[in-house]
Design an enzyme around this catalytic site. Structure first.
Site, PDB file in Angstrom:
ATOM      1  N   CYS A 159       0.932  -1.086  -0.041  1.00  8.18           N
ATOM      2  CA  CYS A 159       0.123  -0.068   0.116  1.00  8.18           C
ATOM      3  C   CYS A 159       0.871   1.197  -0.005  1.00  8.18           C
ATOM      4  O   CYS A 159       1.853   1.223   0.870  1.00  8.18           O
ATOM      5  CB  CYS A 159      -0.999  -0.029   1.282  1.00  8.18           C
ATOM      6  SG  CYS A 159      -1.632   1.518   1.343  1.00  8.18           S
ATOM      7  N   TRP A 204      -7.777  -6.179   5.621  1.00 11.47           N
ATOM      8  CA  TRP A 204      -6.317  -6.787   5.478  1.00 11.47           C
ATOM      9  C   TRP A 204      -6.265  -7.797   6.699  1.00 11.47           C
ATOM     10  O   TRP A 204      -6.687  -7.773   7.528  1.00 11.47           O
ATOM     11  CB  TRP A 204      -5.353  -5.588   5.685  1.00 11.47           C
ATOM     12  CG  TRP A 204      -5.518  -4.592   4.493  1.00 11.47           C
ATOM     13  CD1 TRP A 204      -6.431  -3.407   4.547  1.00 11.47           C
ATOM     14  CD2 TRP A 204      -4.590  -4.516   3.496  1.00 11.47           C
ATOM     15  NE1 TRP A 204      -6.025  -2.853   3.291  1.00 11.47           N
ATOM     16  CE2 TRP A 204      -4.885  -3.271   2.789  1.00 11.47           C
ATOM     17  CE3 TRP A 204      -3.557  -5.238   2.952  1.00 11.47           C
ATOM     18  CZ2 TRP A 204      -4.257  -3.075   1.740  1.00 11.47           C
ATOM     19  CZ3 TRP A 204      -2.792  -4.711   1.873  1.00 11.47           C
ATOM     20  CH2 TRP A 204      -3.335  -3.266   1.183  1.00 11.47           C
ATOM     21  N   THR A 224      -8.711   0.228   6.785  1.00 13.00           N
ATOM     22  CA  THR A 224      -7.432   0.682   5.773  1.00 13.00           C
ATOM     23  C   THR A 224      -6.330   0.507   6.585  1.00 13.00           C
ATOM     24  O   THR A 224      -6.266   0.550   7.876  1.00 13.00           O
ATOM     25  CB  THR A 224      -7.714   2.061   5.264  1.00 13.00           C
ATOM     26  OG1 THR A 224      -7.878   3.014   6.522  1.00 13.00           O
ATOM     27  CG2 THR A 224      -8.850   2.321   4.445  1.00 13.00           C
ATOM     28  N   VAL A 225      -5.262   0.298   5.909  1.00 15.26           N
ATOM     29  CA  VAL A 225      -3.570   0.621   6.601  1.00 15.26           C
ATOM     30  C   VAL A 225      -3.289   1.814   5.731  1.00 15.26           C
ATOM     31  O   VAL A 225      -3.586   2.039   4.699  1.00 15.26           O
ATOM     32  CB  VAL A 225      -2.979  -0.659   6.126  1.00 15.26           C
ATOM     33  CG1 VAL A 225      -3.539  -1.782   7.006  1.00 15.26           C
ATOM     34  CG2 VAL A 225      -3.033  -1.106   4.597  1.00 15.26           C
ATOM     35  N   TYR A 262      -5.217   6.547  -9.053  1.00 12.97           N
ATOM     36  CA  TYR A 262      -6.731   5.865  -8.740  1.00 12.97           C
ATOM     37  C   TYR A 262      -7.964   6.407  -9.474  1.00 12.97           C
ATOM     38  O   TYR A 262      -8.805   5.583 -10.023  1.00 12.97           O
ATOM     39  CB  TYR A 262      -6.701   6.001  -7.160  1.00 12.97           C
ATOM     40  CG  TYR A 262      -5.989   4.931  -6.364  1.00 12.97           C
ATOM     41  CD1 TYR A 262      -6.369   3.678  -6.077  1.00 12.97           C
ATOM     42  CD2 TYR A 262      -4.669   5.590  -6.154  1.00 12.97           C
ATOM     43  CE1 TYR A 262      -5.344   2.871  -5.316  1.00 12.97           C
ATOM     44  CE2 TYR A 262      -3.857   4.833  -5.064  1.00 12.97           C
ATOM     45  CZ  TYR A 262      -3.935   3.414  -4.820  1.00 12.97           C
ATOM     46  OH  TYR A 262      -3.276   2.546  -4.314  1.00 12.97           O
TER      47      TYR A 262
END
Length: 357
Positions: free
Chosen positions: A61, A94, A128-129, A192
């Site tokens: 990521c 995740w 999210t991370v 993105y």
């Protein structure tokens, strides 16, 4: 509930993939993150305290990669432990599939979603991370990635290593913030918008914006070695993680194909300069980067096939950016090698060119 299975080769496969493209629509990133901060004064209930928090990341990521770089440059490894998720995930979370038994050895959870639900039982937003987790309670503190790295620089100063660089110096903060805003909206998030565009028109608008700003940044970097001032700052960290993924992923997978990074001379030399700087290249795992994008985004790449290329040998070739002056770490020093448990395997990094005979 999503489940994980294994194919005949023992590779993990996900039965419930995420959805990333909304037909007919522009991609709009949800930036409503958990805004709790870890600060010296503990004003949000979470004071700076070595050993208390765990930074959960995935090398694949780009947003998480920033925190890995900054943590390493500042020497915060002993103060903030790090948990590594694997490169793939499903629509749910995740997961810690790189660890024995698929469980994080410190948090004792198989997926980062568990830390989110420990604090917010009805949490409905994206899992999210990077995420900072309070180890004693097992609860997520924040996933506000732009603020996490700023706080590493400004709130954790007591635990910086000797010789740590000033990544967010006060006299340059206004300029850094301005540069970061353009880089985020047009480049970091711009790739993105291209990749997740839901229509031809949406894609073409995103494509034009992306390459227009890449040209703007290229012009800026043709005159100076780093984005702001004469040393590495937060701005360089934020741009680097997108550039590192450009040829392996964004050029093909996200259709950002006006030109490769390696065909943009200024940006390519700048990226190589950073890659060869301790803290940048040694935190970049090209294998996991490719696995993540090509295997997770099944609505873009339905086969899940991960390409063999591109050739990465150019990353360690001379860049000659030192001719522009500048000092990477200012009055500081390079960080020491990463701890053994956090090293990127040579097979997942760019190969070092052999010395000519």
């Amino acid at each position: 509930m999503s489940t994980q299975e294994s194919d005949a080769s023992g590779n993990s496969t996900w039965t419930t993939p995420g959805k990333y493209v909304e037909p007919g629509s522009d991609f709009v990133r949800d930036t409503n993150y958990i805004e709790t901060r870890i600060t010296r004064d503990g004003s949000d209930g979470y004071p700076v305290e070595p050993g208390r928090y765990r930074l959960v990341v995935a090398r694949a990521c780009p947003w998480a990669n920033r925190t890995i770089i900054v943590r390493r440059l500042l020497g915060l490894e002993d103060a903030i432990s790090m948990g590594l998720c694997g490169p793939t995930h499903d629509a749910d979370s995740w997961t810690f599939d790189l660890d024995p038994g698929g469980v994080d050895p410190v948090l004792q959870i198989p997926r980062i979603k568990d830390a989110y639900l420990a604090r917010f039982p009805d949490y409905e937003k994206g899992i999210t991370v990077p995420a900072m987790v309070d180890v004693p309670t097992g609860q997520v503190v924040t996933n506000n990635f732009p603020q996490i790295t700023i706080d590493f620089s400004t709130e954790w100063t007591e635990y910086h290593r000797d010789g740590a660089p000033a990544l967010y110096p006060e006299h340059l903060r206004a300029e850094i913030d301005e540069v970061n805003h353009g880089v985020f909206t047009e480049i970091n998030n711009g790739v993105y918008r291209c990749g997740f565009a839901g229509s031809q028109q949406s894609y073409e608008r995103a494509y034009a914006r992306l390459f227009t700003h890449l040209d703007v940044i290229s012009e800026r970097l043709s005159r100076q070695r780093y984005l702001v001032g004469d040393t590495i700052t937060e701005a360089d960290v934020r741009l680097f993680t997108t550039l590192a993924r450009f040829d392996p992923v964004y050029h093909g997978h996200f259709k950002c194909n006006r030109s490769k990074l390696s065909e943009m001379p200024v940006l390519w030399a700048y990226a190589r300069d950073l890659y060869q700087t301790p803290g940048f290249g040694d935190t970049t795992d090209f294998t996991q980067i490719k696995q993540h994008y090509y295997m997770v985004h099944t609505d873009i790449n339905p086969t899940g096939i991960v390409p063999q290329g591109p050739d990465l040998s150019g990353w360690n070739t001379p860049h000659h950016r030192e001719e522009l002056g500048g000092r990477p770490f200012g009055d500081g020093t390079p960080p020491p090698p990463p701890p053994a448990a956090e090293q990127v395997s040579p097979r997942d990094a760019a190969p070092v060119a052999a010395d000519p005979l």
